[in-house]
Design an enzyme around this catalytic site. Structure first.
Site, PDB file in Angstrom:
ATOM      1  N   CYS A  83       0.905  -1.238  -0.011  1.00  0.00           N
ATOM      2  CA  CYS A  83      -0.057   0.061  -0.107  1.00  0.00           C
ATOM      3  C   CYS A  83       0.950   1.260  -0.006  1.00  0.00           C
ATOM      4  CB  CYS A  83      -0.894  -0.047   1.254  1.00  0.00           C
ATOM      5  SG  CYS A  83      -1.894  -1.342   1.427  1.00  0.00           S
ATOM      6  N   GLU A 336     -10.241 -13.300 -25.580  1.00  0.00           N
ATOM      7  CA  GLU A 336      -9.413 -13.421 -24.425  1.00  0.00           C
ATOM      8  C   GLU A 336      -8.340 -14.031 -24.836  1.00  0.00           C
ATOM      9  OE1 GLU A 336      -7.116 -13.253 -21.173  1.00  0.00           O
ATOM     10  OE2 GLU A 336      -9.229 -12.127 -21.323  1.00  0.00           O
ATOM     11  N   ASP A 381     -11.463  -3.864 -21.877  1.00  0.00           N
ATOM     12  CA  ASP A 381     -10.907  -4.077 -20.602  1.00  0.00           C
ATOM     13  C   ASP A 381      -9.635  -4.536 -20.525  1.00  0.00           C
ATOM     14  OD1 ASP A 381     -10.383  -3.945 -18.001  1.00  0.00           O
ATOM     15  OD2 ASP A 381     -12.123  -5.356 -17.456  1.00  0.00           O
ATOM     16  N   CYS A 408      -7.324   0.029 -15.802  1.00  0.00           N
ATOM     17  CA  CYS A 408      -6.767   0.280 -14.657  1.00  0.00           C
ATOM     18  C   CYS A 408      -5.505   1.010 -14.631  1.00  0.00           C
ATOM     19  CB  CYS A 408      -6.221  -0.980 -13.830  1.00  0.00           C
ATOM     20  SG  CYS A 408      -5.209  -2.073 -15.038  1.00  0.00           S
TER      21      CYS A 408
END
Length: 453
Positions: A83, A336, A381, A408
Site C-alpha cells: 500500500c 481473451e 478491458d 486500470c
C-alpha cells in the site's frame, strides 16, 4: 536556478499526489517527488537524485503535518510496498484519484474539461481484497517468511495478517507459512535460482466464503505435498481446493503456464451480479467484488440496452462483464488471450443457462479484425499497457455505435481515447472512476464513447 545536489536537505511543502503515490512538491527550482508525503505536509527531504526539471527525495522530517495525514491501519505500512496511501485519509485518497483521471485526460488525451463523475465507492477501504499473492522467502535467522516486498526492493516484509485483504485469509497466511517451515520445503531464492516454494496465492469468494490456495513452485516434486494439501482441506473447512502452479523460469512473473489441482476442486464458487461464477486461482477476477458490481451497474445504466444489440467484449476474462449483460442483448462475443479463462467463461455461461454468448481464445489484435459480425457495442478491458494499435485501427473501421473502455491505468486510457476521438469519429461522453484499490495510488475508470457520425 539554484544548484541542488544529491544528499542535500531541502524544505518543501507538498501540494499534490502523483499517480505512483508519491507526494509532489513544487519549488521555484523543480518539481520534487517524495514517497510517504501527504498534500499539506511541510517537510525536510533529502535529495536522492536531481534532474533538470525534477528531483526525487526521501522524507526526512515532518515539520508540520497535513490535516489529511492519518495513522496507518497496518503496523508495517512504512515498510511494506503493498500500500502507498495508508497514511492518507480515505476521503482525500478518492479526491486525489479523481484528479489523476482528469489530469491524464487533459495532459495526455488533450481533452478539455472532461466530464469525470465522482468516484464510485463501496464503503470499505479495508478488508476488501478477495485475492492475495505473497512471495515466500527466508529471514536471516532461517525462518520462512511471507508478505509483500519492501518499498523499492525485493526484501520481503513478513506478515501474519494484512488489513486490506479479506480477514478470512489471514489464518492461512499465518499457518501455511508455519507448515512450509515444518516440512522443510525450501523457499525460492531469486538470486541463485534455487529452492522450491516461490509464492503463496489465496483467493476467496466474498459471497460464498469458499477459498482456493495456490502454491507457486519451481519444481512440483515436493515431498508429501499431496498429504499436506489434504490436511489443509481437513483443517480449514472454507478451503475447497489446493493448486500447484509450476514456474521454473528465471522471471519476475508470478504464475507459470502449468497449474494442477492436488486436493479438492480446481475452482471456487462466487456469486457476482446475480450469476454463479467458477473462479480459478490464477485467472483474472477483479480484487474488489463489490466495486466491480457497482461499476457494472453503471455500465448497464449508461448503455441503456434495448435487447437487440450485438456486444463484443474484448479482453473478456472469465466473462465477468459480458455474462451479466448477455441476457439484456441479442448476442455476446468474448475475446481473451488466456485459453483457461475462455474455458471458464464457457463453463460460467453454461452454469447460468446463457446460450447467446460465444468465447474465443487468442490475442484481441489478431481476432478482432476476423470477426464477421459488426458489433453495436464494444467493451474494452485491456491490461495496464492498454490496447494494441491494431485494435484501435480496427474499431475506427468497424465503427460500433458505443465503446466502453475500462482501464486500470489512466495514462494508457487517455492515450487510447485520444486515438479513438482525434478525428472526430467518437465523442467521449463521460468517465466513471471507481476505487478498486483503496490505500493504493491505483484507480480504475470506465470511459463511455459514442459514434459521432
Amino acid at each position: 536556478m539554484t544548484n541542488w545536489h544529491q544528499g542535500e536537505l531541502i524544505e518543501v511543502e507538498i501540494s499534490d499526489l502523483s499517480d505512483t503515490g508519491d507526494g509532489v512538491g513544487r519549488t521555484s527550482e523543480r518539481v520534487v517527488f517524495v514517497a510517504d508525503a501527504v498534500p499539506g505536509d511541510r517537510i525536510l527531504a533529502r535529495l536522492l537524485y536531481v534532474k533538470p526539471n525534477y528531483a526525487q527525495a526521501k522524507l526526512q522530517e515532518i515539520l508540520q503535518p497535513s490535516p489529511h495525514r492519518v495513522r496507518p491501519s497496518c503496523i508495517v505500512a512504512d515498510k511494506c510496498g503493498g500500500c502507498q496511501w495508508q497514511h492518507v485519509d480515505y476521503e482525500y485518497q478518492t479526491i486525489a484519484k479523481r484528479n489523476q483521471v482528469i489530469q491524464a485526460l487533459e495532459r495526455i488525451g488533450g481533452f478539455v474539461a472532461p466530464d469525470v463523475k465522482p468516484m464510485l465507492l463501496a464503503g470499505d477501504a479495508l478488508g476488501y481484497r478477495n485475492k492475495a499473492t505473497y512471495p515466500i522467502g527466508k529471514s536471516i535467522a532461517g525462518k520462512v517468511v511471507a508478505g509483500y516486498y519492501q518499498k523499492g526492493s525485493h526484501q520481503i516484509v513478513n506478515l501474519n495478517q494484512c488489513p486490506v485483504q479479506d480477514e478470512r485469509l489471514n489464518i492461512l497466511l499465518r499457518e501455511v507459512k508455519q507448515d512450509i517451515q515444518k516440512q522443510r520445503w525450501q523457499p525460492y531464492d531469486e538470486k541463485t535460482h534455487t529452492g522450491l516454494i516461490r509464492h503463496l496465492g489465496l483467493r476467496i469468494g466474498r459471497r460464498t466464503g469458499e477459498i482456493l490456495l495456490t502454491l507457486v513452485v519451481k519444481d512440483p516434486r515436493i515431498p508429501e505435498i499431496e498429504t499436506i494439501a489434504q490436511e489443509w482441506l481437513d483443517r480449514y473447512p472454507p478451503l475447497v481446493g489446493v493448486m500447484l502452479n509450476r514456474n521454473s523460469d528465471r522471471t519476475n512473473s508470478i504464475f507459470g503456464r502449468e497449474t494442477r489441482c492436488i486436493a479438492g476442486k480446481p475452482f471456487l464458487r462466487e456469486e457476482f451480479a446475480g450469476l454463479q461464477f467458477q473462479v480459478r486461482g490464477e485467472t483474472f477476477f477483479q480484487v474488489y467484488t463489490e466495486i466491480a458490481e457497482a461499476l457494472l451497474q453503471q455500465i448497464q445504466s449508461e448503455l441503456s440496452l434495448k435487447g437487440d444489440e450485438v456486444l463484443l467484449d474484448a479482453y473478456c476474462g472469465i466473462g465477468t462483464l459480458s455474462l451479466p449483460l448477455a441476457k439484456q442483448v441479442k448476442q455476446v462475443i468474448g475475446l481473451e488471450l488466456q485459453p483457461e479463462a475462455v474455458e471458464q467463461a464457457k463453463q460460467n455461461a453454461q452454469l447460468n443457462g446463457i446460450s447467446n454468448a460465444e468465447f474465443y481464445a487468442g490475442s484481441v489484435e489478431e481476432l478482432l479484425p476476423k470477426i464477421d459480425v459488426l458489433p453495436d457495442i464494444v467493451i474494452l478491458d485491456p491490461p495496464r499497457k492498454g490496447c494494441d494499435r491494431t485494435v484501435i485501427t480496427t474499431l475506427l473501421k468497424a465503427k460500433p455505435k458505443q465503446i466502453v473502455y475500462v482501464s486500470c491505468k489512466v495514462s494508457t486510457l487517455a492515450r487510447d481515447l485520444k486515438l479513438l476521438c482525434q478525428d472526430g469519429t467518437y465523442t467521449l461522453t463521460t468517465i466513471q472512476p471507481a476505487d478498486f484499490f483503496p490505500q493504493t495510488a491505483h484507480v480504475e475508470a470506465a470511459a463511455f464513447l459514442v459514434l459521432s457520425h
